[in-house]
Motif scaffolding. Structure first.
Motif, PDB file in Angstrom:
ATOM      1  N   ALA A 158       0.845  -1.183   0.000  1.00 34.21           N
ATOM      2  CA  ALA A 158       0.000   0.000   0.000  1.00 34.21           C
ATOM      3  C   ALA A 158       0.888   1.242   0.000  1.00 34.21           C
ATOM      4  CB  ALA A 158      -0.899  -0.013   1.219  1.00 34.21           C
ATOM      5  N   ASP A 159       0.377   2.296  -0.611  1.00 31.74           N
ATOM      6  CA  ASP A 159       1.123   3.545  -0.662  1.00 31.74           C
ATOM      7  C   ASP A 159       0.894   4.418   0.564  1.00 31.74           C
ATOM      8  OD1 ASP A 159       2.188   2.949  -3.172  1.00 31.74           O
ATOM      9  OD2 ASP A 159       0.428   3.756  -4.188  1.00 31.74           O
ATOM     10  N   TYR A 160      -0.292   4.293   1.171  1.00 31.51           N
ATOM     11  CA  TYR A 160      -0.659   5.125   2.313  1.00 31.51           C
ATOM     12  C   TYR A 160      -1.373   4.314   3.378  1.00 31.51           C
ATOM     13  CZ  TYR A 160       0.176   9.213  -0.625  1.00 31.51           C
ATOM     14  OH  TYR A 160       0.751  10.154  -1.430  1.00 31.51           O
ATOM     15  N   LEU A 161      -1.242   4.775   4.605  1.00 29.09           N
ATOM     16  CA  LEU A 161      -2.010   4.251   5.718  1.00 29.09           C
ATOM     17  C   LEU A 161      -3.112   5.260   5.995  1.00 29.09           C
ATOM     18  CD1 LEU A 161      -2.428   2.281   8.080  1.00 29.09           C
ATOM     19  CD2 LEU A 161      -0.768   3.631   9.371  1.00 29.09           C
ATOM     20  N   LEU A 162      -4.362   4.834   5.969  1.00 23.61           N
ATOM     21  CA  LEU A 162      -5.502   5.714   6.177  1.00 23.61           C
ATOM     22  C   LEU A 162      -5.803   5.804   7.662  1.00 23.61           C
ATOM     23  CD1 LEU A 162      -7.923   7.367   5.121  1.00 23.61           C
ATOM     24  CD2 LEU A 162      -9.173   5.220   4.923  1.00 23.61           C
ATOM     25  N   MET A 163      -5.639   7.010   8.224  1.00 20.71           N
ATOM     26  CA  MET A 163      -5.984   7.220   9.633  1.00 20.71           C
ATOM     27  C   MET A 163      -6.159   8.702   9.896  1.00 20.71           C
ATOM     28  SD  MET A 163      -2.574   6.753  11.977  1.00 20.71           S
ATOM     29  CE  MET A 163      -2.245   5.109  11.434  1.00 20.71           C
ATOM     30  N   ASP A 164      -7.038   8.999  10.848  1.00 22.29           N
ATOM     31  CA  ASP A 164      -7.316  10.382  11.199  1.00 22.29           C
ATOM     32  C   ASP A 164      -6.801  10.765  12.581  1.00 22.29           C
ATOM     33  OD1 ASP A 164      -8.694  11.275   8.846  1.00 22.29           O
ATOM     34  OD2 ASP A 164     -10.381  10.037   9.449  1.00 22.29           O
ATOM     35  N   ASP A 165      -6.510   9.808  13.422  1.00 25.26           N
ATOM     36  CA  ASP A 165      -6.049  10.090  14.774  1.00 25.26           C
ATOM     37  C   ASP A 165      -4.702  10.796  14.737  1.00 25.26           C
ATOM     38  OD1 ASP A 165      -6.342   9.510  17.794  1.00 25.26           O
ATOM     39  OD2 ASP A 165      -4.313   8.792  17.286  1.00 25.26           O
TER      40      ASP A 165
ATOM     41  N   ALA B 207       3.190   7.234  13.041  1.00 29.89           N
ATOM     42  CA  ALA B 207       3.412   6.630  11.732  1.00 29.89           C
ATOM     43  C   ALA B 207       4.459   7.420  10.946  1.00 29.89           C
ATOM     44  CB  ALA B 207       2.097   6.560  10.957  1.00 29.89           C
ATOM     45  N   LYS B 208       4.358   8.720  10.982  1.00 36.32           N
ATOM     46  CA  LYS B 208       5.323   9.549  10.252  1.00 36.32           C
ATOM     47  C   LYS B 208       6.729   9.379  10.811  1.00 36.32           C
ATOM     48  CE  LYS B 208       2.043  12.901   8.521  1.00 36.32           C
ATOM     49  NZ  LYS B 208       1.597  14.293   8.482  1.00 36.32           N
ATOM     50  N   LEU B 209       6.849   9.254  12.135  1.00 33.61           N
ATOM     51  CA  LEU B 209       8.166   9.010  12.737  1.00 33.61           C
ATOM     52  C   LEU B 209       8.764   7.699  12.243  1.00 33.61           C
ATOM     53  CD1 LEU B 209       7.583  10.165  16.423  1.00 33.61           C
ATOM     54  CD2 LEU B 209       9.074  11.239  14.726  1.00 33.61           C
TER      55      LEU B 209
ATOM     56  N   ILE C 173       6.090   6.068   7.618  1.00 35.33           N
ATOM     57  CA  ILE C 173       4.917   5.484   6.972  1.00 35.33           C
ATOM     58  C   ILE C 173       4.098   6.628   6.397  1.00 35.33           C
ATOM     59  CG2 ILE C 173       2.785   4.178   7.340  1.00 35.33           C
ATOM     60  CD1 ILE C 173       4.268   2.786   9.693  1.00 35.33           C
ATOM     61  N   ASN C 174       3.776   6.553   5.113  1.00 38.86           N
ATOM     62  CA  ASN C 174       2.945   7.576   4.485  1.00 38.86           C
ATOM     63  C   ASN C 174       1.522   7.474   5.010  1.00 38.86           C
ATOM     64  OD1 ASN C 174       5.014   8.550   2.816  1.00 38.86           O
ATOM     65  ND2 ASN C 174       4.618   6.948   1.318  1.00 38.86           N
ATOM     66  N   VAL C 175       0.990   8.614   5.439  1.00 38.29           N
ATOM     67  CA  VAL C 175      -0.338   8.649   6.051  1.00 38.29           C
ATOM     68  C   VAL C 175      -1.232   9.587   5.258  1.00 38.29           C
ATOM     69  CG1 VAL C 175      -1.614   9.241   8.142  1.00 38.29           C
ATOM     70  CG2 VAL C 175       0.654   8.235   8.325  1.00 38.29           C
TER      71      VAL C 175
ATOM     72  N   PHE D   2      -8.281  11.355   1.333  1.00 42.67           N
ATOM     73  CA  PHE D   2      -8.760  10.189   0.590  1.00 42.67           C
ATOM     74  C   PHE D   2      -9.948  10.560  -0.295  1.00 42.67           C
ATOM     75  CE2 PHE D   2     -11.459   6.412   0.227  1.00 42.67           C
ATOM     76  CZ  PHE D   2     -10.551   5.522  -0.314  1.00 42.67           C
ATOM     77  N   LEU D   3     -10.864  11.379   0.232  1.00 44.83           N
ATOM     78  CA  LEU D   3     -12.008  11.819  -0.562  1.00 44.83           C
ATOM     79  C   LEU D   3     -11.572  12.645  -1.767  1.00 44.83           C
ATOM     80  CD1 LEU D   3     -14.575  12.771   2.216  1.00 44.83           C
ATOM     81  CD2 LEU D   3     -14.707  10.830   0.633  1.00 44.83           C
ATOM     82  N   LEU D   4     -10.595  13.513  -1.567  1.00 41.25           N
ATOM     83  CA  LEU D   4     -10.094  14.325  -2.689  1.00 41.25           C
ATOM     84  C   LEU D   4      -9.462  13.444  -3.767  1.00 41.25           C
ATOM     85  CD1 LEU D   4      -8.580  17.361  -0.774  1.00 41.25           C
ATOM     86  CD2 LEU D   4     -10.590  17.376  -2.266  1.00 41.25           C
ATOM     87  N   ILE D   5      -8.711  12.448  -3.359  1.00 39.36           N
ATOM     88  CA  ILE D   5      -8.094  11.530  -4.322  1.00 39.36           C
ATOM     89  C   ILE D   5      -9.171  10.740  -5.068  1.00 39.36           C
ATOM     90  CG2 ILE D   5      -6.706   9.424  -4.521  1.00 39.36           C
ATOM     91  CD1 ILE D   5      -4.913  10.586  -2.298  1.00 39.36           C
ATOM     92  N   ALA D   6     -10.202  10.306  -4.346  1.00 36.08           N
ATOM     93  CA  ALA D   6     -11.288   9.550  -4.973  1.00 36.08           C
ATOM     94  C   ALA D   6     -12.012  10.395  -6.007  1.00 36.08           C
ATOM     95  CB  ALA D   6     -12.262   9.046  -3.909  1.00 36.08           C
ATOM     96  N   LYS D   7     -12.224  11.669  -5.695  1.00 34.83           N
ATOM     97  CA  LYS D   7     -12.893  12.541  -6.660  1.00 34.83           C
ATOM     98  C   LYS D   7     -12.011  12.764  -7.884  1.00 34.83           C
ATOM     99  CE  LYS D   7     -15.164  16.837  -7.582  1.00 34.83           C
ATOM    100  NZ  LYS D   7     -15.612  18.136  -7.143  1.00 34.83           N
TER     101      LYS D   7
END
Length: 69
Positions: free
Chosen positions: A1-8, A15-17, A20-22, A28-33
């Motif tokens: 996977a290219d990204y880990l989906l999380m909002d916390d 993750a960034k430390l 890991i790309n977050v 995600f919504l912008l990419i989907a559109k």
């Protein structure tokens, strides 16, 4: 996977430390559109505002602007 989906926020920092790309829900919504998977983000943003997830109103406005909505 290219990204880990999380909002916390704390989990995103960890993750960034660990290099890991977050991406969050709004990104995600912008990419989907952009990919043509959804026609608009506004209805999804409205649903998110009705959930327990806190999203800053300025950030929501920025996402709507980026989505041309």
């Amino acid at each position: 996977a290219d990204y880990l989906l999380m909002d916390d926020n704390r989990a995103r920092k960890a993750a960034k430390l660990n290099k890991i790309n977050v991406i969050g829900s709004l990104g995600f919504l912008l990419i989907a559109k952009k990919a043509g998977k959804i026609d608009q983000v506004s209805s999804y943003l409205d649903k998110l505002t009705q959930s327990n997830l806190y999203i800053d109103t300025e950030l929501m406005a920025k996402v709507r602007k980026l989505a041309n909505e």
